[in-house]
Design an enzyme around this catalytic site. Structure first.
Site, PDB file in Angstrom:
ATOM      1  N   GLY A 111       0.764  -1.449  -0.103  1.00  0.00           N
ATOM      2  CA  GLY A 111      -0.025   0.000  -0.078  1.00  0.00           C
ATOM      3  C   GLY A 111       0.996   1.166   0.221  1.00  0.00           C
ATOM      4  O   GLY A 111       0.336   2.457  -0.402  1.00  0.00           O
ATOM      5  N   ASP A 143      -2.602   6.924   2.789  1.00  0.00           N
ATOM      6  CA  ASP A 143      -2.051   7.874   1.790  1.00  0.00           C
ATOM      7  C   ASP A 143      -0.345   7.604   0.973  1.00  0.00           C
ATOM      8  O   ASP A 143      -0.181   8.431   0.268  1.00  0.00           O
ATOM      9  CB  ASP A 143      -1.947   9.166   2.368  1.00  0.00           C
ATOM     10  CG  ASP A 143      -0.831   9.110   3.542  1.00  0.00           C
ATOM     11  OD1 ASP A 143      -0.172   8.067   3.747  1.00  0.00           O
ATOM     12  OD2 ASP A 143      -0.650  10.179   4.482  1.00  0.00           O
ATOM     13  N   GLY A 144      -0.201   6.310   1.386  1.00  0.00           N
ATOM     14  CA  GLY A 144       0.942   5.667   0.695  1.00  0.00           C
ATOM     15  C   GLY A 144       2.277   6.286   1.235  1.00  0.00           C
ATOM     16  O   GLY A 144       3.499   6.022   0.813  1.00  0.00           O
ATOM     17  N   ARG A 194      14.588  -0.393   1.461  1.00  0.00           N
ATOM     18  CA  ARG A 194      14.642  -1.539   2.062  1.00  0.00           C
ATOM     19  C   ARG A 194      15.669  -2.637   1.216  1.00  0.00           C
ATOM     20  O   ARG A 194      15.228  -2.370  -0.169  1.00  0.00           O
ATOM     21  CB  ARG A 194      13.569  -2.361   2.291  1.00  0.00           C
ATOM     22  CG  ARG A 194      12.432  -1.641   3.467  1.00  0.00           C
ATOM     23  CD  ARG A 194      10.881  -2.340   3.291  1.00  0.00           C
ATOM     24  NE  ARG A 194      10.330  -2.170   4.493  1.00  0.00           N
ATOM     25  CZ  ARG A 194       8.966  -2.431   4.445  1.00  0.00           C
ATOM     26  NH1 ARG A 194       8.244  -2.610   3.691  1.00  0.00           N
ATOM     27  NH2 ARG A 194       8.215  -1.999   5.644  1.00  0.00           N
ATOM     28  N   ARG A 201       6.016 -12.772   0.815  1.00  0.00           N
ATOM     29  CA  ARG A 201       5.319 -13.223   1.972  1.00  0.00           C
ATOM     30  C   ARG A 201       4.379 -14.426   2.084  1.00  0.00           C
ATOM     31  O   ARG A 201       4.063 -14.569   0.877  1.00  0.00           O
ATOM     32  CB  ARG A 201       4.678 -11.790   2.585  1.00  0.00           C
ATOM     33  CG  ARG A 201       5.597 -10.338   2.616  1.00  0.00           C
ATOM     34  CD  ARG A 201       4.320  -9.401   2.164  1.00  0.00           C
ATOM     35  NE  ARG A 201       5.408  -8.114   2.112  1.00  0.00           N
ATOM     36  CZ  ARG A 201       5.294  -7.219   3.141  1.00  0.00           C
ATOM     37  NH1 ARG A 201       5.210  -7.498   4.050  1.00  0.00           N
ATOM     38  NH2 ARG A 201       6.217  -6.189   2.914  1.00  0.00           N
ATOM     39  N   ASP A 270       0.688 -11.393   6.349  1.00  0.00           N
ATOM     40  CA  ASP A 270       1.113 -10.767   5.271  1.00  0.00           C
ATOM     41  C   ASP A 270       2.529  -9.875   5.770  1.00  0.00           C
ATOM     42  O   ASP A 270       3.184  -9.462   4.808  1.00  0.00           O
ATOM     43  CB  ASP A 270       0.535  -9.603   4.772  1.00  0.00           C
ATOM     44  CG  ASP A 270      -0.129  -8.401   5.858  1.00  0.00           C
ATOM     45  OD1 ASP A 270      -0.864  -9.062   6.715  1.00  0.00           O
ATOM     46  OD2 ASP A 270       0.022  -7.607   5.853  1.00  0.00           O
ATOM     47  N   ASN A 271       2.910 -10.060   7.024  1.00  0.00           N
ATOM     48  CA  ASN A 271       4.218  -9.541   7.498  1.00  0.00           C
ATOM     49  C   ASN A 271       5.102 -10.716   7.916  1.00  0.00           C
ATOM     50  O   ASN A 271       6.255 -10.514   8.516  1.00  0.00           O
ATOM     51  CB  ASN A 271       3.885  -8.807   8.948  1.00  0.00           C
ATOM     52  CG  ASN A 271       3.146  -7.378   8.486  1.00  0.00           C
ATOM     53  OD1 ASN A 271       3.351  -6.925   7.456  1.00  0.00           O
ATOM     54  ND2 ASN A 271       2.594  -6.890   9.510  1.00  0.00           N
TER      55      ASN A 271
END
Length: 518
Positions: A111, A143-144, A194, A201, A270-271
């Site tokens: 996102g 808002d990204g 990163r 994931r 998802d993490n």
């Protein structure tokens, strides 16, 4: 296809890096295609500047120290330069789904993160990702953007975890801006770069399973096997072997977290990394006073992701991954029994989590206590220590570090650790049993202390240390970010000149809270 460096205003090493990023090899994640990701440029970030830079991570990519002083560096790693990349080489946001706080959340996805591409250097390949690069098709109501405080925390913790020996994504840099971002209050935007072999994931597998896209699920699993677990291809069931690798790496990661008092805070599926890396640094925390039920995430009102729950949650998440892989499992069995056999096989492999985790944690605890040999009562001795620590809220890091000073001959070295406990009698009762256990070891105190100090860090990223660096950074003083990062690169060394970074947290630290808002 690569873009012309002159278009983006890049030259030299940054030009070569950009050229590599926009030329995806066939085995790259981005080559899987539009079912897996959406390409788009990063949102513009006004007047970007460098807040933090890791020379070590830069070296992984073939970049030399000093490159961060090139104005084009901030333009590239803010995402601004990507706006001139050709359409087929634009950054990408991947789609995935997952369980959040134990509830199926459906489609999620990157996102506010955009993959830049891959770089090969020194025989290793790394994927780069910008967190906070703007809205994507998967942003939902967000808002990204990422804010300065969370970006600094991720940058510092990524590098700190690596030097603790814990598998993790790395952080190349933090790029800041005065561009406002609204959270609970108005903050400023930032982007953290990163670096990891892969950002796949558990949730990627869940997504294609839930959408009945077995073709895409197979392509994803094949990608992971070919890139990271090629030996699985030789197994009777390659996809079951892949699940087994995830079980092993996840169990090992939980041992590492528990051993240093690290709490992730948002262990949604998802993490969870398919490679067993620590990813998505949000409301994480290293424990100060030991509390088995420590909750680092202010948003986790039920304590689902509390410290003591982390191994259990990891196991639960692996069940979700196994379910996602079920359509690929059991192909060696006849069609009439394939479904049942696939479930049986998956359950058997999942059962290996406990077999891996429990003895590995026991070995780690013996090392933390300085015990070379194994005795029947060692587990009970360690558990009693945790009970006394919990009752006294004794500092996790300092307790284990200072245990190295305890002598097996007398109480002359007890004070440094004893002073961390309010109930001195309870500690004395435990340490007397500990001393008796040490007397059964042939190793002398000095050698044992050296060994213990190699596994019990003196320095961890405590919340108040990060907060101090963040407050100064908000005033455009980034020196504390780099000073703290330098200390955390040597967590097991004494560093007497940095003693203040190893002390108990100040009183004001008790009011600090971190949440999913970042």
């Amino acid at each position: 296809m690569s873009f012309s460096p002159s278009i983006a205003g890049l030259s030299g090493p940054l030009s070569a890096l950009s050229d590599a990023l926009t030329t995806a090899p066939e085995s790259a994640f981005a080559s899987l295609g539009s079912v897996f990701l959406t390409r788009l440029p990063a949102a513009p970030l006004s007047a970007p500047y460098v807040v933090g830079f890791s020379a070590e991570t830069a070296a992984l990519l073939g970049l030399e120290p000093g490159i961060e002083n090139d104005p084009a560096f901030a333009e590239l790693f803010s995402g601004n330069a990507t706006r001139e990349w050709p359409a087929e080489a634009l950054p990408y946001a991947s789609v995935y789904s997952g369980h959040q706080f134990g509830v199926w959340a459906g489609q999620l996805g990157d996102g506010r993160a955009l993959g830049l591409g891959e770089v090969e250097h020194g025989g290793r390949r790394f994927e780069l990702q910008l967190k906070g690069a703007g809205r994507t098709p998967y942003s939902r109501m967000g808002d990204g953007r990422a804010v300065l405080r969370s970006s600094i925390r991720e940058y510092l913790c990524s590098e700190a975890m690596h030097h603790l020996g814990i598998p993790t994504t790395r952080a190349l840099c933090v790029i800041g801006s005065d561009q406002p971002v609204r959270r609970e209050t108005v903050e400023t935007a930032a982007v953290v770069t990163r670096v990891a072999p892969s950002f796949v994931r558990f949730g990627h597998f869940e997504h294609f399973y839930s959408n009945d896209r077995t073709d895409a699920l197979r392509a994803l699993a094949d990608h992971v096997i070919e890139r990271f677990y090629p030996h699985c291809r030789e197994a009777d069931d390659p996809y079951l072997a892949l699940l087994n690798e995830a079980v092993i790496s996840t169990a090992d990661l939980m041992v590492e977290w528990q051993a240093v008092g690290f709490c992730h805070g948002v262990m949604n599926t998802d993490n969870m990394s398919i490679l067993g890396l620590t990813i998505d640094y949000g409301p994480f925390g290293f424990m100060d006073g030991f509390d088995a039920g420590y909750i680092c995430n202010h948003s986790d009102s039920q304590g689902r992701y509390a410290y003591r729950m982390q191994p259990q949650i990891a196991y639960w998440n692996l069940f979700c991954l196994a379910q996602g892989l079920l359509p690929l499992l059991g192909e060696k069995h006849e069609e009439s029994v394939r479904g049942d056999k696939a479930i049986e096989d998956a359950q058997r492999v999942l059962g290996g989590f406990k077999d891996r985790f429990a003895p590995a944690l026991e070995r780690r605890m013996r090392a933390k206590l300085g015990l070379e040999t194994e005795r029947a009562g060692d587990d009970a001795l360690a558990n009693r220590l945790f009970e006394v620590m919990h009752a006294n809220r004794a500092d996790f890091t300092l307790t284990f570090r200072n245990l190295a000073r305890v002598s097996k001959h007398d109480a002359s070295g007890d004070a440094a650790v004893r002073d961390l406990f309010l109930d001195r009698a309870a500690f004395d009762a435990w340490v007397n049993d500990y001393r008796a256990r040490l007397s059964e070891e042939t190793r002398e105190d000095a050698a044992r202390a050296i060994a213990m100090n190699r596994v019990n860090p003196k320095f961890v990223l405590r919340n108040h240390l990060a907060e101090t660096a963040i407050r100064r950074a908000k005033e455009k003083d980034f020196s504390e970010v780099e000073r703290l990062a330098a200390v955390l690169r040597r967590p097991f060394d004494e560093q007497p000149e940095h003693e203040a970074y190893a002390g108990l947290p100040p009183d004001w630290a008790s009011s600090l809270e971190v949440s999913c808002s970042s």
